[in-house]
Write a protein that holds these residues in place. Structure first.
Motif, PDB file in Angstrom:
ATOM      1  N   UNK A  41     113.909 111.505  59.532  1.00 38.07           N
ATOM      2  CA  UNK A  41     114.255 111.192  60.917  1.00 38.07           C
ATOM      3  C   UNK A  41     112.984 110.929  61.711  1.00 38.07           C
ATOM      4  N   UNK A  42     113.045 109.965  62.612  1.00 34.25           N
ATOM      5  CA  UNK A  42     111.873 109.628  63.410  1.00 34.25           C
ATOM      6  C   UNK A  42     111.765 110.435  64.692  1.00 34.25           C
ATOM      7  N   UNK A  43     112.714 111.291  64.940  1.00 30.79           N
ATOM      8  CA  UNK A  43     112.683 112.154  66.117  1.00 30.79           C
ATOM      9  C   UNK A  43     113.473 113.421  65.853  1.00 30.79           C
ATOM     10  N   UNK A  44     113.219 114.426  66.650  1.00 25.80           N
ATOM     11  CA  UNK A  44     113.902 115.710  66.487  1.00 25.80           C
ATOM     12  C   UNK A  44     115.005 115.832  67.534  1.00 25.80           C
ATOM     13  N   UNK A  45     116.256 115.917  67.062  1.00 28.43           N
ATOM     14  CA  UNK A  45     117.414 116.051  67.942  1.00 28.43           C
ATOM     15  C   UNK A  45     117.994 117.450  67.775  1.00 28.43           C
ATOM     16  N   UNK A  46     118.133 118.135  68.873  1.00 29.79           N
ATOM     17  CA  UNK A  46     118.763 119.453  68.845  1.00 29.79           C
ATOM     18  C   UNK A  46     120.274 119.313  68.952  1.00 29.79           C
ATOM     19  N   UNK A  47     121.003 120.271  68.345  1.00 24.74           N
ATOM     20  CA  UNK A  47     122.471 120.296  68.360  1.00 24.74           C
ATOM     21  C   UNK A  47     123.029 118.978  67.797  1.00 24.74           C
ATOM     22  N   UNK A  48     122.548 118.604  66.622  1.00 23.66           N
ATOM     23  CA  UNK A  48     122.873 117.296  66.051  1.00 23.66           C
ATOM     24  C   UNK A  48     123.902 117.358  64.933  1.00 23.66           C
ATOM     25  N   UNK A  49     124.623 118.442  64.772  1.00 30.34           N
ATOM     26  CA  UNK A  49     125.696 118.526  63.772  1.00 30.34           C
ATOM     27  C   UNK A  49     126.987 118.973  64.449  1.00 30.34           C
ATOM     28  N   UNK A  50     128.066 118.241  64.130  1.00 34.08           N
ATOM     29  CA  UNK A  50     129.379 118.516  64.730  1.00 34.08           C
ATOM     30  C   UNK A  50     130.439 118.323  63.655  1.00 34.08           C
ATOM     31  N   UNK A  51     131.504 119.124  63.699  1.00 39.46           N
ATOM     32  CA  UNK A  51     132.598 119.014  62.736  1.00 39.46           C
ATOM     33  C   UNK A  51     133.453 117.778  63.030  1.00 39.46           C
ATOM     34  N   UNK A  52     133.913 117.122  61.982  1.00 34.31           N
ATOM     35  CA  UNK A  52     134.822 115.984  62.094  1.00 34.31           C
ATOM     36  C   UNK A  52     136.248 116.535  62.157  1.00 34.31           C
ATOM     37  N   UNK A  56     126.374 114.381  61.055  1.00 34.14           N
ATOM     38  CA  UNK A  56     124.992 114.655  61.466  1.00 34.14           C
ATOM     39  C   UNK A  56     124.434 113.451  62.218  1.00 34.14           C
ATOM     40  N   UNK A  57     123.625 113.728  63.243  1.00 33.45           N
ATOM     41  CA  UNK A  57     122.986 112.672  64.040  1.00 33.45           C
ATOM     42  C   UNK A  57     121.480 112.727  63.853  1.00 33.45           C
ATOM     43  N   UNK A  58     120.860 111.585  63.521  1.00 36.17           N
ATOM     44  CA  UNK A  58     119.414 111.490  63.333  1.00 36.17           C
ATOM     45  C   UNK A  58     118.893 110.246  64.046  1.00 36.17           C
ATOM     46  N   UNK A  59     117.634 110.331  64.482  1.00 34.61           N
ATOM     47  CA  UNK A  59     116.982 109.192  65.124  1.00 34.61           C
ATOM     48  C   UNK A  59     116.274 108.358  64.064  1.00 34.61           C
ATOM     49  N   UNK A  60     116.483 107.031  64.127  1.00 33.83           N
ATOM     50  CA  UNK A  60     115.854 106.126  63.169  1.00 33.83           C
ATOM     51  C   UNK A  60     115.131 105.020  63.931  1.00 33.83           C
ATOM     52  N   UNK A  61     114.088 104.495  63.307  1.00 37.61           N
ATOM     53  CA  UNK A  61     113.338 103.390  63.895  1.00 37.61           C
ATOM     54  C   UNK A  61     114.028 102.066  63.588  1.00 37.61           C
ATOM     55  N   UNK A  62     113.501 101.008  64.185  1.00 40.32           N
ATOM     56  CA  UNK A  62     114.059  99.680  63.918  1.00 40.32           C
ATOM     57  C   UNK A  62     113.878  99.297  62.448  1.00 40.32           C
ATOM     58  N   UNK A 102     109.442  98.398  74.977  1.00 43.22           N
ATOM     59  CA  UNK A 102     110.045  97.345  74.159  1.00 43.22           C
ATOM     60  C   UNK A 102     110.385  97.839  72.761  1.00 43.22           C
ATOM     61  N   UNK A 103     110.001  99.051  72.440  1.00 40.26           N
ATOM     62  CA  UNK A 103     110.268  99.619  71.114  1.00 40.26           C
ATOM     63  C   UNK A 103     111.702 100.124  71.054  1.00 40.26           C
ATOM     64  N   UNK A 104     112.453  99.657  70.065  1.00 44.21           N
ATOM     65  CA  UNK A 104     113.875 100.010  69.940  1.00 44.21           C
ATOM     66  C   UNK A 104     114.100 100.911  68.726  1.00 44.21           C
ATOM     67  N   UNK A 105     114.967 101.880  68.910  1.00 43.81           N
ATOM     68  CA  UNK A 105     115.389 102.752  67.813  1.00 43.81           C
ATOM     69  C   UNK A 105     116.896 102.958  67.952  1.00 43.81           C
ATOM     70  N   UNK A 106     117.467 103.878  67.187  1.00 51.84           N
ATOM     71  CA  UNK A 106     118.915 104.099  67.230  1.00 51.84           C
ATOM     72  C   UNK A 106     119.228 105.479  66.681  1.00 51.84           C
ATOM     73  N   UNK A 107     120.448 105.927  66.945  1.00 52.97           N
ATOM     74  CA  UNK A 107     120.945 107.186  66.386  1.00 52.97           C
ATOM     75  C   UNK A 107     121.853 106.849  65.207  1.00 52.97           C
ATOM     76  N   UNK A 108     121.560 107.464  64.076  1.00 52.98           N
ATOM     77  CA  UNK A 108     122.362 107.262  62.864  1.00 52.98           C
ATOM     78  C   UNK A 108     123.277 108.472  62.677  1.00 52.98           C
ATOM     79  N   UNK A 109     124.578 108.224  62.625  1.00 55.48           N
ATOM     80  CA  UNK A 109     125.571 109.270  62.377  1.00 55.48           C
ATOM     81  C   UNK A 109     126.028 109.148  60.929  1.00 55.48           C
ATOM     82  N   UNK A 110     126.078 110.264  60.210  1.00 59.32           N
ATOM     83  CA  UNK A 110     126.418 110.217  58.786  1.00 59.32           C
ATOM     84  C   UNK A 110     127.244 111.440  58.400  1.00 59.32           C
ATOM     85  N   UNK A 111     128.055 111.267  57.341  1.00 64.74           N
ATOM     86  CA  UNK A 111     128.871 112.361  56.799  1.00 64.74           C
ATOM     87  C   UNK A 111     129.313 111.988  55.397  1.00 64.74           C
TER      88      UNK A 111
END
Length: 867
Positions: free
Chosen positions: A339-350, A315-321, A384-393
């Protein structure tokens, strides 16, 4: 390139003391092979180091004999090889010391000359060190297995006696056992495994750091196969040690056994969690409502994952700094709360591939629908605001019932909602990629960095963006330092030890400009990438040089010498500076108006240089056709395939010395009564012209060659508050039109409507612009002066009732061509004015209501002129 390839060109006397026991000729024969062996890391005297040194001696002798025989070397070399074997066979560790001393001497000489060693050298040394550590681990495991087999062959009574003797003779110091029995061997093996784990994780962090620098354009070796092999080798050693420790539980005791198993499990946890990483990063400048891609990889997946009917999902989610910092402090072991943002199509099989031995999850269609902004600090902007995508399983391992929650954080991302934020967002990403540290707290980065590091970053970005091998030079860095530090009087040495801040880079506006340093530099990058790549790669553009220094360079150069530089005052412009020398011998450096990317897309820089005949030699003295000939576009000659004659755009530049006023021809005019109060005015620009013919002029066969063209005053139409709906909102161009006698033209009223009275010569003075202080004035064409200040007219004073064009109407005879002077009975000046007044009064009589303009300040004087 190998070290030997670099030092072999240096004077031999610098290495005279190195080749005492080891001949230089043998060093030359071994070349690269000698540098690819772990001499530096065989530092002990135990059985492993002795066996490793012996193996190196045997391999060296075999290598030398094959090289000597293959290259036809004389018998003297073979004799040296034989002496080498006899000398070090009994003490191979001595050979290790000799060869290591030679290599260290060569490195010291190279560092003294170049101040650094090649990156390939450091990478090779790291690989050699890990390879030797892995061999040491495998050697320890072999010793433990051999000792356990020996103990199995011994009886129970003998084992008990040996255990009692062992417990009495061994002392525990800092959790380690002295001696070379089974517990001591196991402790050494576990310690070596922990050291190898740290080395693998360090190599993984280097890979991640290189991946981040690749965002700025650095070369990046993306292949993860060697790193995956290291993880798998260490996991294999872990399972072997774990099994041996459990089997030796009786000899180790419960307390030591539990501590050893805990240390081993810590190693496994670190390897598993670290091996889940982002293989392909999402865009670091991410626009909302835009699709993007990314992929993650589990290096230990093919070896450890249990086959499951239901695939593991990433799963992919947006996170703040702030969230990223909390996850890092928690060891990425706790699930994300929000999650700090809404991501569409954010789940993929490993997916696990048996053929490629990989375990990956590829996100191909993600889209950031919206983002929740954080509360910013001080003057911090959105970019200047930084965030990131968190991938988890969550995964389950083959061995046991262990389940792991895996998380991987992407590189910092700046989210934008509009394209005009892209430039500043790229600056934030560039700074973070260049100056962040390994294993930092997300996403901390220095506020000030050495100018030398900034130069390296700018050069790296420039070469990557332009796709060229020709980077920035020392002279370019000097100009950039003057620009960013706003100091044109300092020397290059003054900037060496200075540091540059983030504010100087992309927050503070450059003095006298409307942009920051980065915004200007990024404009240069874009222009060079799009239009000037080949010119820069051929070193035809100096580019980063000030206008003042250009004048110094070209001041004494011959007439027609020129160079190319990036505009200092405009974003994304390149200009040509060239020398013009006058008749008196004085020289002047002129800078042509900068060309933008749009300009160069219309006509290339090479063709523009070819067009300008005043450009002769590229600085210092290279003929322009020789320098730019390969960049000229071939011009089409003759008709094309459809029979058309081709056209071409040519560029011309007139310097101030070449601008001369063209000779003026005598004005030709028509009888004054044909245009009543209309008179020429010399002060208006030539861009707005019209030609008016009264109906009787067209129908009476009046010679139109004597009709003047007229200027429509732009200042009248633009400065008197004409409404946008007015037909005269923009300066009009009145063109001759066929005369329809059945429907004669009507005069225009001040409100934009037409009068019911036909447009006759007498009514022509009433044709005027709405809300105009005086009637529409038609002006006689005169040759347009070039770059000459236009004469100003006396201001119009309604109180005096004097027309601003009175001087021009003072002598109506001057408006007629000389050729008509003998054939026309001209009225006197007094008669002319009287006729003019009577014509107006007769045509107008009393103004019609719809033609009156009571709101106009000069309405009465227009309807009832007193002059």
């Amino acid at each position: 390139m190998s070290l030997w390839g670099l030092v072999s060109h240096m004077p031999p006397e610098q290495f005279s003391g190195l080749f005492g026991e080891f001949p230089r000729s043998l060093r030359c024969l071994l070349a690269d092979w000698l540098e690819n062996q772990p001499w530096e890391f065989i530092t002990g005297t135990d059985s492993f180091c002795t066996s490793a040194a012996g193996a190196l001696l045997s391999a060296m002798v075999e290598k030398l004999r094959s090289e000597a025989g293959g290259k036809g070397q004389p018998g003297q070399v073979l004799q040296q090889v034989s002496n080498l074997e006899n000398t070090y066979q009994r003490d191979p560790l001595r050979l290790v010391g000799v060869v290591n001393g030679i290599l260290e001497g060569e490195r010291a000489a190279l560092l003294k000359r170049d101040r650094h060693l090649p990156l390939s050298f450091h990478r090779r040394q790291e690989e050699l060190k890990f390879g030797l550590e892995l061999q040491r681990l495998q050697h320890r495991v072999g010793e433990i297995q051999a000792l356990q087999e020996l103990w199995k062959q011994m009886g129970e009574g003998t084992r008990a006696c040996r255990q009692l003797s062992l417990q009495e003779s061994q002392l525990k110091i800092d959790g380690k056992l002295q001696g070379k029995e089974l517990p001591a061997l196991i402790l050494e093996a576990v310690k070596d495994l922990e050291g190898a784990k740290l080395q693998v994780l360090k190599r993984l962090h280097i890979w991640k750091r290189q991946q981040q620098l690749a965002g700025n354009g650095a070369v990046f070796e993306e292949n993860l196969a060697p790193l995956q092999k290291r993880f798998e080798n260490l996991v294999d050693v872990y399972f072997q040690l774990h099994r041996l420790v459990v089997a030796a539980g009786g000899e180790l005791g419960s307390d030591l056994l539990s501590r050893l198993l805990e240390r081993l499990d810590t190693v496994l946890n670190a390897l598993i969690k670290s091996s889940f990483l982002v293989e392909k990063q999402p865009p670091q400048v991410l626009k909302t409502q835009t699709k993007f891609q990314a992929s993650v990889r589990f290096l230990l997946g093919p070896r450890l994952l249990k086959v499951s009917a239901k695939p593991y999902v990433v799963r992919a989610d947006m996170v703040t700094e702030k969230q990223a910092r909390e996850l890092a402090l928690g060891g990425y072991g706790t699930p994300l709360s929000e999650s700090t943002g809404e991501i569409l199509h954010n789940t993929v099989a490993l997916e696990i591939s048996a053929t490629s031995a990989t375990s990956c999850a590829a996100f191909k269609n993600m889209l950031l629908k919206k983002i929740k902004r954080c509360e910013r600090k001080g003057s911090e902007s959105v970019t200047e605001e930084k965030c990131a995508v968190l991938f988890s399983t969550d995964v389950a391992l083959v061995s046991g019932n262990l389940t792991f929650h895996l998380q991987a954080l992407s590189l910092p991302i700046v989210v934008i909602v509009h394209g005009n934020q892209d430039n500043n967002a790229k600056a934030t990403v560039l700074w973070d990629n260049a100056f962040s540290e390994l294993e930092r707290v997300p996403f901390m980065v220095a506020e000030r960095v050495p100018w030398e590091k900034m130069c390296e970053t700018l050069n790296l970005r420039f070469m990557a963006e332009v796709q060229t091998s020709k980077g920035l030079l020392v002279e370019h860095y000097f100009f950039l330092a003057q620009k960013i530090f706003n100091n044109s009087s300092a020397s290059p040495e003054d900037f060496q030890n200075r540091s540059v801040s983030w504010a100087q880079f992309n927050k503070e506006i450059l003095p006298g400009r409307g942009f920051t340093f980065w915004q200007w530099f990024d404009g240069v990058l874009d222009l060079t990438k799009r239009c000037l790549k080949s010119y820069w790669s051929d070193r035809l553009i100096i580019g980063f040089i000030s206008k003042q220094y250009v004048s110094k360079l070209l001041g004494s150069a011959p007439d027609g010498t020129f160079l190319l530089r990036f505009s200092d005052s405009e974003i994304g412009g390149v200009t040509i500076a060239h020398v013009i020398r006058g008749k008196d011998g004085s020289s002047q450096v002129e800078n042509i108006q900068p060309f933008s990317a749009k300009d160069l897309s219309i006509r290339s820089l090479g063709d523009r240089i070819r067009d300008l005949t005043q450009l002769r030699n590229l600085y210092p003295d290279k003929p322009k056709d020789q320098a730019f000939g390969s960049h000229y576009n071939k011009e089409q000659m003759g008709k094309d395939g459809r029979g058309y004659v081709p056209t071409a755009i040519k560029m011309t530049v007139e310097s101030e010395r070449e601008q001369k006023l063209p000779p003026q021809e005598p004005a030709q005019a028509v009888p004054a009564h044909m245009y009543g109060s209309l008179a020429p005015s010399p002060e208006l620009p030539m861009d707005h012209r019209c030609q008016v013919l009264a109906p009787d002029m067209r129908s009476s066969g009046f010679p139109t060659q004597f009709l003047p063209q007229f200027h429509v005053p732009e200042e009248v139409s633009m400065n008197v508050g004409i409404p946008s709906t007015s037909p005269f909102h923009s300066p009009p161009t009145l063109l001759p039109a066929p005369v329809n006698t059945a429907a004669p033209a009507l005069p225009l009223c001040p409100d934009g409507s037409f009068s019911n009275q036909p447009l006759t010569p007498e009514l022509l003075p009433c044709v005027y612009m709405p809300e105009d202080p005086f009637p529409l004035v038609l002006r006689e064409l005169s040759p347009e002066p070039v770059d000459e200040e236009m004469p100003e007219l006396a201001p119009f004073s309604p109180a005096s009732h004097v027309s601003p064009f009175g001087p021009l109407l003072g002598n109506p005879h001057s408006l007629l061509p000389e050729s008509l002077g003998d054939n026309v009975d001209l009225p006197s000046e007094e008669e002319f004015r009287q006729l003019l007044y009577e014509g107006q009064m007769e045509g107008l009589q009393s103004p019609a209501p719809h033609c009156s303009h009571p709101g106009h300040p000069y309405g009465d004087s227009l309807a009832n002129p007193s002059w």
